[in-house]
Write a protein that holds these residues in place. Structure first.
Motif, PDB file in Angstrom:
ATOM      1  N   ASP A 138      32.160  56.396  45.953  1.00 33.69           N
ATOM      2  CA  ASP A 138      31.458  55.111  45.932  1.00 33.69           C
ATOM      3  C   ASP A 138      30.053  55.267  45.357  1.00 33.69           C
ATOM      4  OD1 ASP A 138      31.264  52.299  46.519  1.00 33.69           O
ATOM      5  OD2 ASP A 138      29.956  52.842  48.202  1.00 33.69           O
ATOM      6  N   SER A 139      29.387  56.357  45.725  1.00 31.83           N
ATOM      7  CA  SER A 139      28.055  56.620  45.175  1.00 31.83           C
ATOM      8  C   SER A 139      28.123  56.854  43.670  1.00 31.83           C
ATOM      9  CB  SER A 139      27.434  57.835  45.855  1.00 31.83           C
ATOM     10  OG  SER A 139      27.224  57.583  47.217  1.00 31.83           O
ATOM     11  N   ALA A 140      29.127  57.593  43.225  1.00 31.44           N
ATOM     12  CA  ALA A 140      29.270  57.863  41.791  1.00 31.44           C
ATOM     13  C   ALA A 140      29.542  56.579  41.021  1.00 31.44           C
ATOM     14  CB  ALA A 140      30.388  58.877  41.562  1.00 31.44           C
ATOM     15  N   ILE A 141      30.369  55.710  41.571  1.00 31.58           N
ATOM     16  CA  ILE A 141      30.669  54.438  40.907  1.00 31.58           C
ATOM     17  C   ILE A 141      29.421  53.565  40.849  1.00 31.58           C
ATOM     18  CG2 ILE A 141      31.958  52.279  41.175  1.00 31.58           C
ATOM     19  CD1 ILE A 141      34.293  54.006  42.234  1.00 31.58           C
ATOM     20  N   SER A 142      28.648  53.534  41.925  1.00 31.54           N
ATOM     21  CA  SER A 142      27.409  52.749  41.929  1.00 31.54           C
ATOM     22  C   SER A 142      26.419  53.269  40.897  1.00 31.54           C
ATOM     23  CB  SER A 142      26.772  52.778  43.320  1.00 31.54           C
ATOM     24  OG  SER A 142      27.602  52.143  44.251  1.00 31.54           O
ATOM     25  N   LEU A 143      26.294  54.584  40.801  1.00 31.96           N
ATOM     26  CA  LEU A 143      25.393  55.164  39.801  1.00 31.96           C
ATOM     27  C   LEU A 143      25.863  54.846  38.390  1.00 31.96           C
ATOM     28  CD1 LEU A 143      24.620  58.646  41.377  1.00 31.96           C
ATOM     29  CD2 LEU A 143      23.033  56.756  41.050  1.00 31.96           C
ATOM     30  N   TYR A 144      27.169  54.889  38.156  1.00 25.80           N
ATOM     31  CA  TYR A 144      27.705  54.575  36.838  1.00 25.80           C
ATOM     32  C   TYR A 144      27.410  53.122  36.464  1.00 25.80           C
ATOM     33  CZ  TYR A 144      31.040  53.670  33.119  1.00 25.80           C
ATOM     34  OH  TYR A 144      31.610  53.290  31.941  1.00 25.80           O
ATOM     35  N   ARG A 145      27.608  52.211  37.419  1.00 21.91           N
ATOM     36  CA  ARG A 145      27.335  50.795  37.149  1.00 21.91           C
ATOM     37  C   ARG A 145      25.852  50.561  36.882  1.00 21.91           C
ATOM     38  NH1 ARG A 145      31.125  48.175  41.842  1.00 21.91           N
ATOM     39  NH2 ARG A 145      33.110  48.509  40.777  1.00 21.91           N
ATOM     40  N   ALA A 146      24.989  51.204  37.651  1.00 20.99           N
ATOM     41  CA  ALA A 146      23.550  51.049  37.444  1.00 20.99           C
ATOM     42  C   ALA A 146      23.145  51.600  36.082  1.00 20.99           C
ATOM     43  CB  ALA A 146      22.779  51.755  38.556  1.00 20.99           C
ATOM     44  N   ASN A 147      23.721  52.719  35.693  1.00 20.08           N
ATOM     45  CA  ASN A 147      23.417  53.304  34.394  1.00 20.08           C
ATOM     46  C   ASN A 147      23.878  52.387  33.268  1.00 20.08           C
ATOM     47  OD1 ASN A 147      22.579  55.293  32.535  1.00 20.08           O
ATOM     48  ND2 ASN A 147      24.673  56.016  32.351  1.00 20.08           N
ATOM     49  N   THR A 148      25.074  51.821  33.402  1.00 22.83           N
ATOM     50  CA  THR A 148      25.591  50.908  32.383  1.00 22.83           C
ATOM     51  C   THR A 148      24.698  49.678  32.258  1.00 22.83           C
ATOM     52  OG1 THR A 148      27.838  51.662  32.836  1.00 22.83           O
ATOM     53  CG2 THR A 148      27.613  49.574  31.679  1.00 22.83           C
ATOM     54  N   LEU A 149      24.271  49.145  33.388  1.00 21.00           N
ATOM     55  CA  LEU A 149      23.379  47.984  33.370  1.00 21.00           C
ATOM     56  C   LEU A 149      22.041  48.341  32.731  1.00 21.00           C
ATOM     57  CD1 LEU A 149      22.960  45.032  34.271  1.00 21.00           C
ATOM     58  CD2 LEU A 149      22.113  45.931  36.435  1.00 21.00           C
ATOM     59  N   GLY A 150      21.528  49.515  33.050  1.00 27.03           N
ATOM     60  CA  GLY A 150      20.259  49.953  32.470  1.00 27.03           C
ATOM     61  C   GLY A 150      20.344  50.143  30.974  1.00 27.03           C
ATOM     62  N   VAL A 151      21.438  50.719  30.506  1.00 29.12           N
ATOM     63  CA  VAL A 151      21.612  50.927  29.067  1.00 29.12           C
ATOM     64  C   VAL A 151      21.714  49.580  28.353  1.00 29.12           C
ATOM     65  CG1 VAL A 151      23.230  51.786  27.322  1.00 29.12           C
ATOM     66  CG2 VAL A 151      22.613  53.230  29.253  1.00 29.12           C
ATOM     67  N   GLY A 152      22.435  48.648  28.947  1.00 30.54           N
ATOM     68  CA  GLY A 152      22.540  47.316  28.349  1.00 30.54           C
ATOM     69  C   GLY A 152      21.188  46.619  28.271  1.00 30.54           C
TER      70      GLY A 152
END
Length: 80
Positions: free
Chosen positions: A28-42
């Motif tokens: 769950d932590s890894a998925i949250s970090l991935y989503r935050a990273n994707t949002l940040g890159v966008g």
């Protein structure tokens, strides 16, 4: 004295349950970090595009000239 070797079924089930909880928390932590990273890159891409657009507009404005009839350059531009 009777020495006990190995684990009982209850101990195995509890161990598997604890390992499962830890794995769920980590994933769950890894998925949250991935989503935050994707949002940040966008967001960074949008900011970069906005800066590029502002730079192009600034360059266009700096390169405008007064028309031969003394009119503002915007009024003498041809339509696209």
């Amino acid at each position: 004295m009777n020495m006990k070797r190995g684990m009982t079924l209850i101990e195995v089930v509890v161990a598997i349950g604890m390992i499962t909880l830890v794995m769920v928390a980590v994933s769950d932590s890894a998925i949250s970090l991935y989503r935050a990273n994707t949002l940040g890159v966008g967001s960074m891409n949008q900011i970069s595009q906005g800066r590029r657009a502002a730079q192009l507009i600034t360059t266009d404005i700096r390169q405008t000239n007064i028309g031969s009839n003394g009119a503002n350059a915007i009024s003498t531009m041809s339509p696209y």
